[in-house]
Design an enzyme around this catalytic site. Sequence first.
Site, PDB file in Angstrom:
ATOM      1  N   GLU A  51      10.035   1.667   0.802  1.00 25.33           N
ATOM      2  CA  GLU A  51      10.416   0.288   0.446  1.00 25.33           C
ATOM      3  C   GLU A  51       9.125  -0.414   0.065  1.00 25.33           C
ATOM      4  OE1 GLU A  51      13.434  -0.959   0.308  1.00 25.33           O
ATOM      5  OE2 GLU A  51      14.470   0.769   1.148  1.00 25.33           O
ATOM      6  N   LYS A  70       4.447   2.905  13.709  1.00 29.18           N
ATOM      7  CA  LYS A  70       3.185   2.163  13.575  1.00 29.18           C
ATOM      8  C   LYS A  70       3.444   0.831  12.862  1.00 29.18           C
ATOM      9  CE  LYS A  70      -0.303   1.785  10.619  1.00 29.18           C
ATOM     10  NZ  LYS A  70      -0.708   0.392  10.924  1.00 29.18           N
ATOM     11  N   GLU A 110       2.097  -8.215  -8.200  1.00 24.89           N
ATOM     12  CA  GLU A 110       2.682  -8.851  -7.022  1.00 24.89           C
ATOM     13  C   GLU A 110       1.623  -9.741  -6.385  1.00 24.89           C
ATOM     14  OE1 GLU A 110       3.483  -6.448  -3.509  1.00 24.89           O
ATOM     15  OE2 GLU A 110       5.475  -7.339  -3.375  1.00 24.89           O
ATOM     16  N   CYS A 149       8.586  -9.239  -0.221  1.00 35.25           N
ATOM     17  CA  CYS A 149       8.845  -8.275  -1.294  1.00 35.25           C
ATOM     18  C   CYS A 149       9.900  -8.789  -2.255  1.00 35.25           C
ATOM     19  CB  CYS A 149       9.293  -6.949  -0.686  1.00 35.25           C
ATOM     20  SG  CYS A 149      10.716  -7.120   0.397  1.00 35.25           S
TER      21      CYS A 149
HETATM   22  P1  NAD Z   1       0.265  -2.156   3.143  1.00 35.96           P
HETATM   23  O1  NAD Z   1       0.756  -1.144   2.192  1.00 35.96           O
HETATM   24  O2  NAD Z   1      -1.132  -2.593   3.063  1.00 35.96           O
HETATM   25  O3  NAD Z   1       0.484  -1.649   4.650  1.00 35.96           O
HETATM   26  C1  NAD Z   1       1.767  -1.241   5.126  1.00 35.96           C
HETATM   27  C2  NAD Z   1       1.567  -0.353   6.335  1.00 35.96           C
HETATM   28  O4  NAD Z   1       0.924   0.845   5.906  1.00 35.96           O
HETATM   29  C3  NAD Z   1       0.676  -0.950   7.425  1.00 35.96           C
HETATM   30  O5  NAD Z   1       1.185  -0.603   8.692  1.00 35.96           O
HETATM   31  C4  NAD Z   1      -0.651  -0.261   7.168  1.00 35.96           C
HETATM   32  O6  NAD Z   1      -1.485  -0.178   8.304  1.00 35.96           O
HETATM   33  C5  NAD Z   1      -0.186   1.128   6.741  1.00 35.96           C
HETATM   34  N1  NAD Z   1      -1.168   1.909   5.988  1.00 35.96           N
HETATM   35  C6  NAD Z   1      -2.248   1.463   5.309  1.00 35.96           C
HETATM   36  N2  NAD Z   1      -2.919   2.513   4.777  1.00 35.96           N
HETATM   37  C7  NAD Z   1      -2.235   3.633   5.106  1.00 35.96           C
HETATM   38  C8  NAD Z   1      -2.412   5.015   4.836  1.00 35.96           C
HETATM   39  N3  NAD Z   1      -3.441   5.464   4.144  1.00 35.96           N
HETATM   40  N4  NAD Z   1      -1.485   5.880   5.310  1.00 35.96           N
HETATM   41  C9  NAD Z   1      -0.420   5.448   6.005  1.00 35.96           C
HETATM   42  N5  NAD Z   1      -0.216   4.143   6.322  1.00 35.96           N
HETATM   43  C10 NAD Z   1      -1.109   3.245   5.872  1.00 35.96           C
HETATM   44  O7  NAD Z   1       1.271  -3.403   3.009  1.00 35.96           O
HETATM   45  P2  NAD Z   1       1.173  -4.815   3.733  1.00 35.96           P
HETATM   46  O8  NAD Z   1       0.073  -5.592   3.107  1.00 35.96           O
HETATM   47  O9  NAD Z   1       1.212  -4.640   5.210  1.00 35.96           O
HETATM   48  O10 NAD Z   1       2.602  -5.437   3.316  1.00 35.96           O
HETATM   49  C11 NAD Z   1       2.828  -6.089   2.129  1.00 35.96           C
HETATM   50  C12 NAD Z   1       3.486  -5.151   1.118  1.00 35.96           C
HETATM   51  O11 NAD Z   1       4.707  -4.645   1.654  1.00 35.96           O
HETATM   52  C13 NAD Z   1       3.890  -5.866  -0.157  1.00 35.96           C
HETATM   53  O12 NAD Z   1       3.575  -5.065  -1.261  1.00 35.96           O
HETATM   54  C14 NAD Z   1       5.393  -6.011  -0.021  1.00 35.96           C
HETATM   55  O13 NAD Z   1       6.093  -6.144  -1.229  1.00 35.96           O
HETATM   56  C15 NAD Z   1       5.758  -4.772   0.700  1.00 35.96           C
HETATM   57  N6  NAD Z   1       7.048  -4.934   1.381  1.00 35.96           N
HETATM   58  C16 NAD Z   1       8.146  -4.294   0.861  1.00 35.96           C
HETATM   59  C17 NAD Z   1       9.397  -4.483   1.451  1.00 35.96           C
HETATM   60  C18 NAD Z   1      10.619  -3.798   0.912  1.00 35.96           C
HETATM   61  O14 NAD Z   1      11.608  -3.731   1.636  1.00 35.96           O
HETATM   62  N7  NAD Z   1      10.618  -3.291  -0.307  1.00 35.96           N
HETATM   63  C19 NAD Z   1       9.511  -5.295   2.580  1.00 35.96           C
HETATM   64  C20 NAD Z   1       8.370  -5.911   3.071  1.00 35.96           C
HETATM   65  C21 NAD Z   1       7.145  -5.722   2.472  1.00 35.96           C
END
Ligand code: NAD
Length: 503
Positions: A266, A191, A398, A300
């Site tokens: 991650e 997803k 963040e 991130c």
């Molecule tokens: P998010 O947590 O809002 O969403 C990530 C994914 O999770 C999306 O596909 C979203 O639809 C899904 N999701 C949302 N609610 C869910 C639930 N209840 N159950 C399962 N899945 C669900 O994050 P975002 O805003 O898309 O991305 C930004 C975040 O990602 C930042 O915090 C960033 O630091 C982190 N990030 C981390 C890394 C890493 O490698 N550590 C890399 C990229 C981004």
Amino acid sequence: MNAPLNIAMPVEASAAPKTYQLLIDGKHVESRDGRTLERSSPGHGFTVSRYAQAGEAEVEAAVQAAHNAFETGPWPRMKATERAAILLKAADLIEAQLEDIARLDALESGKPIAQARGEIGGAVDIWRYAAALARTLHGESYANLGDAMLGVVLREPIGVVSIITPWNFPFLIVSQKLPFALAAGCTAVVKPSEMTSASTFVLGDILMQAGLPNGVVNILAGLGGDVGAPMVSHPLVEMVSFTGSTRVGKMTMASAASSLKKVSMELGGKNGQIVFPDADLTAAADAAVFGGFFNAGECCNAGSRLIVHKAIADDFLLAVKALTAKVTVGDPLDDRTKVGAMISSDHLTKVAGYVTAAASDGSSVYSGGKQLASNAGQYLDPTIIRDVTEDMAIAREEVFGPVLSVLTFESIEKALHIANNTPYGLSAGVWSASIDTCMLVARNVRSGTVWVNTFMEGYPELPFGGYKQSGLGRELGKRAVEDYTEEKTIQFHRGQRTGWWVG
Ligand code: NAD
């Protein structure tokens, strides 16, 4: 007052949006209730894509397809050479479509096209690396248990993996997970973020074209609650590989715990770059700007905290400010752009709110801080905030935007204290000509990666992941395929068993 950004409308703006169907069991399908999701270009403001929107019924069908492909299909049973050949073919096809995929990611996420090309090129390299690892995956044997015993430890694919990815590096992040899961022989339901799903659907087509059997990879567009949540709780899923915010990561782990699934997380970061007076300050200033504003800070790994020695702070910040003024902000599709659009107007408002709050907390906006006027899209000026203290939200949370917070120190102990004074532990940077200083910092910073006299480089060979609340487990590196396996211990006994229990 600067002139408003003049954003040119690309050819896609006058065409119908591209449409994408779900990929379930090798077939392209609409959602059962006909719902769709639309994505507009945050840099231009027109509808780029329309995806079929999955719900619980589609999760059920996709997990079932992945389960069947795992239980009875050829993929987990193939020779590693055969799996590797398909991954290599996929890498070649990604490379052949690099420009189109980069353009989709730039249009949907607002990232600069030149950067997107680099990400897709990086992804090609990762697919090839995973293909090579497929052939090195092996277990262990123990011939030291006595003449009659032989112990063998097999590495078997763990089963169906749910892969959930965020919007900031749409194609790159799925490529840090899926090829390794496939190399191990797993099957998957993927997803992508509801905002940036197009390139993952293109990847699905590429995999089918490369010869992946039906059902091995299934791709669903949809919202986190509707699709991500049941992908995590489904009893036929054995592992969840999640990249996203720490907040959703915690929810995901809690849900996965109910059926004791393996999780790989991650998550977010609040990374510091520490600059000492003896560093190459020209290189450090450039890295400070890169760390703060790369991918509009929606990263991130962003070096969102600049931790600089007091003795050089004024001069160093002048250099950082001068470089920041040269950062080209604007049209994601312009080759010269370094900072593109913010992902959404809601997110821009949130980031701007951090800047306002920081000013009222007592820090000062040293550069930028404003939304940029433009004829289309949403853009934020790269922003530097001075006089930040460790207790301020801007130093702890963040922000995920082009905002660099500057803190100062006078001793190495204080620099380390600042660097570690956060719930996150993803990465850090240190700039100094002294090996002693670099080593002391590198050894004592609590983060998964430390860059010494460089920043934010990445290689498939090197493991990546977070300490503390930045994650759990590691991606990439030579053990990346093992992560998607279970160990099975087999004990062979030869001849008549001695030492009867009752007898
Ligand atoms: P998010 O947590 O809002 O969403 C990530 C994914 O999770 C999306 O596909 C979203 O639809 C899904 N999701 C949302 N609610 C869910 C639930 N209840 N159950 C399962 N899945 C669900 O994050 P975002 O805003 O898309 O991305 C930004 C975040 O990602 C930042 O915090 C960033 O630091 C982190 N990030 C981390 C890394 C890493 O490698 N550590 C890399 C990229 C981004």
